[in-house]
Design an enzyme around this catalytic site. Structure first.
Site, PDB file in Angstrom:
ATOM      1  CB  THR A   1      -0.867  -0.034   1.272  1.00 56.94           C
ATOM      2  OG1 THR A   1      -1.854  -1.031   1.106  1.00 56.94           O
ATOM      3  CG2 THR A   1      -1.520   1.293   1.585  1.00 56.94           C
TER       4      THR A   1
ATOM      5  N   GLY B   1     -11.336  -0.859   3.247  1.00 59.32           N
ATOM      6  CA  GLY B   1     -10.407  -0.810   4.379  1.00 59.32           C
ATOM      7  C   GLY B   1     -10.164   0.595   4.884  1.00 59.32           C
TER       8      GLY B   1
ATOM      9  CB  THR C   1       0.766   0.928   5.496  1.00 57.36           C
ATOM     10  OG1 THR C   1       0.909  -0.406   4.981  1.00 57.36           O
ATOM     11  CG2 THR C   1       2.054   1.320   6.190  1.00 57.36           C
TER      12      THR C   1
ATOM     13  N   GLY D   1      -6.123  -3.123   7.544  1.00 54.28           N
ATOM     14  CA  GLY D   1      -6.966  -1.948   7.702  1.00 54.28           C
ATOM     15  C   GLY D   1      -8.020  -2.035   8.790  1.00 54.28           C
TER      16      GLY D   1
HETATM   17  N1  ASP Z   1      -4.309  -0.850   4.954  1.00 51.35           N
HETATM   18  C1  ASP Z   1      -4.513  -1.574   3.732  1.00 51.35           C
HETATM   19  C2  ASP Z   1      -5.868  -2.244   3.795  1.00 51.35           C
HETATM   20  O1  ASP Z   1      -6.189  -2.840   4.802  1.00 51.35           O
HETATM   21  C3  ASP Z   1      -3.468  -2.601   3.448  1.00 51.35           C
HETATM   22  C4  ASP Z   1      -2.045  -2.185   3.698  1.00 51.35           C
HETATM   23  O2  ASP Z   1      -1.765  -1.120   4.212  1.00 51.35           O
HETATM   24  O3  ASP Z   1      -1.161  -2.967   3.362  1.00 51.35           O
HETATM   25  O4  ASP Z   1      -6.577  -2.216   2.828  1.00 51.35           O
END
Ligand code: ASP
Length: 322
Positions: free
Chosen positions: A180, A210, A232, A235
Site C-alpha cells: 500500500t 479498508g 499501512t 486496515g
Molecule cells: N491498509 C490496507 C488495507 O487494509 C493494506 C495495507 O496497508 O497494506 O486495505
C-alpha cells in the site's frame, strides 16, 4: 510561519517476503521518484498537490499494491481504496472498492474539491472515474491471476478458523499485499496534507473497504491539530484504533512527528500484537516521523533545497528524518 517544505512517502508495512533483487530495486526506485515528484510540486507551494503527485506515481508504476500493481479480491477482481485530506480545512475525498481507474486518488481529489460528499464506493466511484476521463485499470494481468489462483487453492485447504488470515500481510502465503502507498507533506506556510492508495488485501471479500478510504483510520491531516499522517497495515485494525487521527492527536498534545508515529504504532501493538502496521507523520514545523513494527516498511523523503532523497525498507537501515 516559514517551514522547509518536505514530503515523506511510504510503500507499505509488512513481512516484505517478496523483496530482494529486481523487485526490491523497482520498489525503492518507485519510492524515490514519488518523493522527488512530490518535492517538485512543493516548489509551487501546495502540500496537497505534493502528496497527490507522489501517490499517483506509485499507482502508475506497478511496483506497489496500488493502481496497476493492486492485489485481487475473492472474485479475482481489482477493488481499490484511496483518499486525500487537506489540513487547512480538513477537506477530504475518498473512494472505496473502485475498479475503474489506475488513479482512484484523482476521484478522491475531485470529491475533496467539490465538498459535497467525502466517500464514494463501488459503482458510484467507478461512474465518477469514467466521467472524469481517468485512465482505465482494465482486467487483471495473467501474473496477478496466477497468484490469485494459488492463494485461492490454499484457502480452500484451510480450516474455517484460519480463513480470516488468508492474504493478509501476516499470512505465510501473502505475496505483495504489504505494498500500500501513502504520503504526507508540509508546505512553506506550514500547511499539511495526507494521501493513501491501495488494492487492499489479497482475497478480501467482495465489497470490503479498508482503512485507506477512511479519514481518521488510514489518513488524517489537520493544521489545527498540527500534523498529518498516513497508515499501512491490516486496515480493520486501523479502523478500530483510528490510528491516523491518534497520531495527529498526539501532536496536538505536544509530541513531535517521530514521537507521534511511534505512539500510534505502539497503540496498534498494544491492541493487536506485533506485525500490526506502520505510519508516516509530518508536523507543521516540518518535522517527520516514520514508525512500523513489521519486518519492513519502504519509505523515502525529500525536502526543498536538498537534492538527496533518502530511501529505506528495513528497520536497521539509516534513514535521517531531519
Ligand atoms: N491498509 C490496507 C488495507 O487494509 C493494506 C495495507 O496497508 O497494506 O486495505
Amino acid at each position: 510561519m516559514s517551514v522547509t517544505p518536505k514530503i515523506l512517502v511510504h510503500g507499505g508495512a509488512g513481512a516484505m517476503r517478496s523483496m530482494g533483487g529486481e523487485r526490491e530495486a523497482a520498489y525503492r526506485a518507485g519510492l524515490v521518484e514519488a518523493a522527488r515528484l512530490g518535492r517538485e510540486a512543493l516548489r509551487a507551494g501546495d502540500a496537497l498537490e505534493a502528496v497527490l503527485v507522489a501517490v499517483r506515481h506509485m499507482e502508475a508504476c506497478g511496483a506497489f499494491n496500488a493502481g496497476v500493481g493492486s492485489c485481487l479480491d475473492e472474485d479475482g477482481r481489482f477493488s481499490l481504496d484511496a483518499a486525500l485530506m487537506r489540513g487547512s480545512d480538513r477537506a477530504a475525498g475518498a473512494v472505496g472498492a473502485c475498479a475503474a481507474t489506475v488513479h482512484p486518488t484523482d476521484v478522491a481529489r475531485a470529491l475533496l474539491e467539490e465538498g459535497r460528499h467525502v466517500l464514494l464506493v463501488g459503482e458510484g466511484a467507478e461512474r465518477r472515474a469514467r466521467a472524469l476521463g481517468l485512465p482505465a485499470l482494465g482486467a487483471p494481468p495473467e501474473e496477478k491471476l496466477e497468484t490469485y489462483r494459488r492463494l485461492l487453492a490454499d484457502a480452500s485447504k484451510r480450516a474455517p478458523e484460519d480463513l480470516s488470515t488468508v492474504g493478509r500481510p501476516d499470512d505465510e502465503q501473502a505475496e505483495d499485499s504489504q505494498d500500500t502507498v501513502g504520503a504526507v507533506a508540509v508546505d512553506a506556510r506550514g500547511r499539511v496534507a495526507a494521501a493513501v492508495s491501495t488494492g487492499g488485501l489479497w482475497l478480501k471479500l467482495r465489497g470490503r473497504v479498508g482503512d485507506s478510504a477512511i479519514p481518521g483510520a488510514g489518513l488524517y491531516a489537520c493544521d489545527a491539530l498540527g500534523g498529518a499522517s498516513s497508515t499501512t497495515g491490516i486496515g480493520e485494525r486501523m479502523i478500530r484504533a483510528l490510528t491516523a487521527k491518534l497520531a495527529c492527536d498526539l501532536i496536538a498534545a505536544g509530541a513531535d512527528a517521530q514521537a507521534a508515529a511511534q505512539g500510534a504504532v505502539d497503540d496498534l501493538a498494544q491492541r493487536f500484537g506485533p506485525d500490526s502496521g506502520g505510519i508516516v507523520v509530518v508536523d507543521r514545523l516540518g518535522r517527520l516521523g516514520a514508525a512500523f513494527n513489521t519486518q519492513g516498511m519502504g519509505r523515502a523523503l525529500a525536502s526543498l533545497g536538498d537534492e538527496a532523497v533518502p530511501v529505506a525498507v528495513w528497520p536497521e537501515e539509516p534513514f535521517p528524518l531531519d
